[in-house]
Design a protein around this motif. Structure first.
Motif, mmCIF file in Angstrom:
data_model
loop_
_atom_site.group_PDB
_atom_site.id
_atom_site.type_symbol
_atom_site.label_atom_id
_atom_site.label_comp_id
_atom_site.label_asym_id
_atom_site.label_seq_id
_atom_site.Cartn_x
_atom_site.Cartn_y
_atom_site.Cartn_z
ATOM 1 N N GLN A 1 0.832 -1.206 0.000
ATOM 2 C CA GLN A 1 0.000 0.000 0.000
ATOM 3 C C GLN A 1 0.867 1.257 0.000
ATOM 4 O O GLN A 1 0.579 2.222 -0.708
ATOM 5 C CB GLN A 1 -0.946 0.006 1.208
ATOM 6 N N PHE A 2 1.948 1.250 0.764
ATOM 7 C CA PHE A 2 2.863 2.382 0.789
ATOM 8 C C PHE A 2 3.470 2.619 -0.591
ATOM 9 O O PHE A 2 3.486 3.747 -1.088
ATOM 10 C CB PHE A 2 3.972 2.150 1.819
ATOM 11 N N VAL A 3 3.950 1.552 -1.224
ATOM 12 C CA VAL A 3 4.549 1.674 -2.557
ATOM 13 C C VAL A 3 3.517 2.191 -3.555
ATOM 14 O O VAL A 3 3.805 3.059 -4.380
ATOM 15 C CB VAL A 3 5.160 0.338 -3.014
ATOM 16 N N SER A 4 2.294 1.695 -3.462
ATOM 17 C CA SER A 4 1.224 2.161 -4.344
ATOM 18 C C SER A 4 0.969 3.657 -4.152
ATOM 19 O O SER A 4 0.798 4.399 -5.126
ATOM 20 C CB SER A 4 -0.054 1.362 -4.070
ATOM 21 N N SER A 5 0.956 4.101 -2.912
ATOM 22 C CA SER A 5 0.745 5.526 -2.618
ATOM 23 C C SER A 5 1.880 6.381 -3.167
ATOM 24 O O SER A 5 1.647 7.464 -3.715
ATOM 25 C CB SER A 5 0.615 5.751 -1.111
ATOM 26 N N VAL A 6 3.113 5.898 -3.016
ATOM 27 C CA VAL A 6 4.264 6.644 -3.550
ATOM 28 C C VAL A 6 4.170 6.729 -5.062
ATOM 29 O O VAL A 6 4.371 7.792 -5.651
ATOM 30 C CB VAL A 6 5.595 6.002 -3.109
ATOM 31 N N ARG A 7 3.822 5.610 -5.715
ATOM 32 C CA ARG A 7 3.662 5.620 -7.177
ATOM 33 C C ARG A 7 2.622 6.647 -7.611
ATOM 34 O O ARG A 7 2.823 7.388 -8.562
ATOM 35 C CB ARG A 7 3.257 4.244 -7.682
ATOM 36 N N GLN A 8 1.504 6.687 -6.908
ATOM 37 C CA GLN A 8 0.443 7.638 -7.254
ATOM 38 C C GLN A 8 0.909 9.072 -7.039
ATOM 39 O O GLN A 8 0.666 9.940 -7.874
ATOM 40 C CB GLN A 8 -0.815 7.360 -6.437
ATOM 41 N N ASP A 9 1.572 9.330 -5.929
ATOM 42 C CA ASP A 9 2.077 10.682 -5.658
ATOM 43 C C ASP A 9 3.078 11.119 -6.717
ATOM 44 O O ASP A 9 3.070 12.280 -7.154
ATOM 45 C CB ASP A 9 2.723 10.753 -4.271
ATOM 46 N N VAL A 10 3.943 10.200 -7.139
ATOM 47 C CA VAL A 10 4.925 10.506 -8.181
ATOM 48 C C VAL A 10 4.212 10.823 -9.493
ATOM 49 O O VAL A 10 4.543 11.796 -10.178
ATOM 50 C CB VAL A 10 5.918 9.327 -8.332
ATOM 51 N N ALA A 11 3.219 10.011 -9.833
ATOM 52 C CA ALA A 11 2.451 10.264 -11.060
ATOM 53 C C ALA A 11 1.729 11.607 -10.990
ATOM 54 O O ALA A 11 1.664 12.337 -11.988
ATOM 55 C CB ALA A 11 1.450 9.134 -11.297
ATOM 56 N N ASP A 12 1.205 11.940 -9.809
ATOM 57 C CA ASP A 12 0.476 13.204 -9.639
ATOM 58 C C ASP A 12 1.345 14.431 -9.885
ATOM 59 O O ASP A 12 0.836 15.484 -10.253
ATOM 60 C CB ASP A 12 -0.143 13.290 -8.234
ATOM 61 N N ILE A 13 2.655 14.300 -9.686
ATOM 62 C CA ILE A 13 3.532 15.444 -9.944
ATOM 63 C C ILE A 13 4.182 15.364 -11.319
ATOM 64 O O ILE A 13 5.092 16.128 -11.633
ATOM 65 C CB ILE A 13 4.588 15.642 -8.831
ATOM 66 N N GLY A 14 3.716 14.398 -12.135
ATOM 67 C CA GLY A 14 4.140 14.347 -13.523
ATOM 68 C C GLY A 14 5.358 13.503 -13.823
ATOM 69 O O GLY A 14 5.958 13.622 -14.889
ATOM 70 N N ILE A 15 5.742 12.633 -12.899
ATOM 71 C CA ILE A 15 6.893 11.763 -13.115
ATOM 72 C C ILE A 15 6.377 10.354 -13.402
ATOM 73 O O ILE A 15 5.428 9.892 -12.777
ATOM 74 C CB ILE A 15 7.823 11.761 -11.885
ATOM 75 N N ASP A 16 7.011 9.672 -14.346
ATOM 76 C CA ASP A 16 6.605 8.316 -14.700
ATOM 77 C C ASP A 16 6.840 7.377 -13.522
ATOM 78 O O ASP A 16 7.986 7.165 -13.118
ATOM 79 C CB ASP A 16 7.406 7.853 -15.917
ATOM 80 N N PRO A 17 5.790 6.803 -12.953
ATOM 81 C CA PRO A 17 5.970 5.914 -11.800
ATOM 82 C C PRO A 17 6.712 4.624 -12.136
ATOM 83 O O PRO A 17 7.125 3.901 -11.240
ATOM 84 C CB PRO A 17 4.540 5.624 -11.334
ATOM 85 N N ALA A 18 6.946 4.357 -13.424
ATOM 86 C CA ALA A 18 7.720 3.172 -13.803
ATOM 87 C C ALA A 18 9.174 3.295 -13.341
ATOM 88 O O ALA A 18 9.894 2.303 -13.321
ATOM 89 C CB ALA A 18 7.654 2.969 -15.319
ATOM 90 N N LEU A 19 9.572 4.492 -12.949
ATOM 91 C CA LEU A 19 10.930 4.673 -12.428
ATOM 92 C C LEU A 19 11.108 3.991 -11.082
ATOM 93 O O LEU A 19 12.230 3.726 -10.644
ATOM 94 C CB LEU A 19 11.252 6.159 -12.291
ATOM 95 N N ILE A 20 9.996 3.682 -10.392
ATOM 96 C CA ILE A 20 10.056 3.003 -9.108
ATOM 97 C C ILE A 20 10.022 1.502 -9.392
ATOM 98 O O ILE A 20 9.077 1.008 -10.005
ATOM 99 C CB ILE A 20 8.858 3.404 -8.218
ATOM 100 N N PRO A 21 11.043 0.764 -8.984
ATOM 101 C CA PRO A 21 11.084 -0.676 -9.292
ATOM 102 C C PRO A 21 9.865 -1.414 -8.743
ATOM 103 O O PRO A 21 9.347 -1.085 -7.680
ATOM 104 C CB PRO A 21 12.345 -1.165 -8.583
ATOM 105 N N ALA A 22 9.411 -2.408 -9.488
ATOM 106 C CA ALA A 22 8.302 -3.250 -9.047
ATOM 107 C C ALA A 22 8.753 -4.127 -7.899
ATOM 108 O O ALA A 22 9.914 -4.481 -7.800
ATOM 109 C CB ALA A 22 7.800 -4.099 -10.205
ATOM 110 N N LEU A 23 7.799 -4.476 -7.054
ATOM 111 C CA LEU A 23 8.102 -5.387 -5.931
ATOM 112 C C LEU A 23 8.179 -6.805 -6.428
ATOM 113 O O LEU A 23 7.488 -7.244 -7.263
ATOM 114 C CB LEU A 23 7.046 -5.281 -4.841
#
Length: 66
Positions: free
Chosen positions: A44-66
């Motif tokens: 859930q934490f990783v999902s929230s970080v991915r969403q926050d990153v996307a919200d500021i316009g950064i590709d969340p694919a930069l965060i490695p998958a679990l």
């Protein structure tokens, strides 16, 4: 996000389950939880970080998958 300090987030197994703490508050630990709860909370934490990153316009694919 990263910290120069090792242990900014610490996860360790204890007699009562898994607990989370930090080098910034070395004598403070969250209450122990079971493995499944810990994994769900981390996901859930990783999902929230991915969403926050996307919200500021950064590709969340930069965060490695679990």
């Amino acid at each position: 996000m990263s910290y120069a300090e090792v242990g900014a987030v610490r996860i360790e197994e204890s007699a009562g389950g898994w607990r989370v703490g930090s080098v910034f508050l070395p004598d403070t630990w969250a209450a122990p939880v079971g493995w499944d709860f810990l994994v769900a909370a981390i996901r859930q934490f990783v999902s929230s970080v991915r969403q926050d990153v996307a919200d500021i316009g950064i590709d969340p694919a930069l965060i490695p998958a679990l």
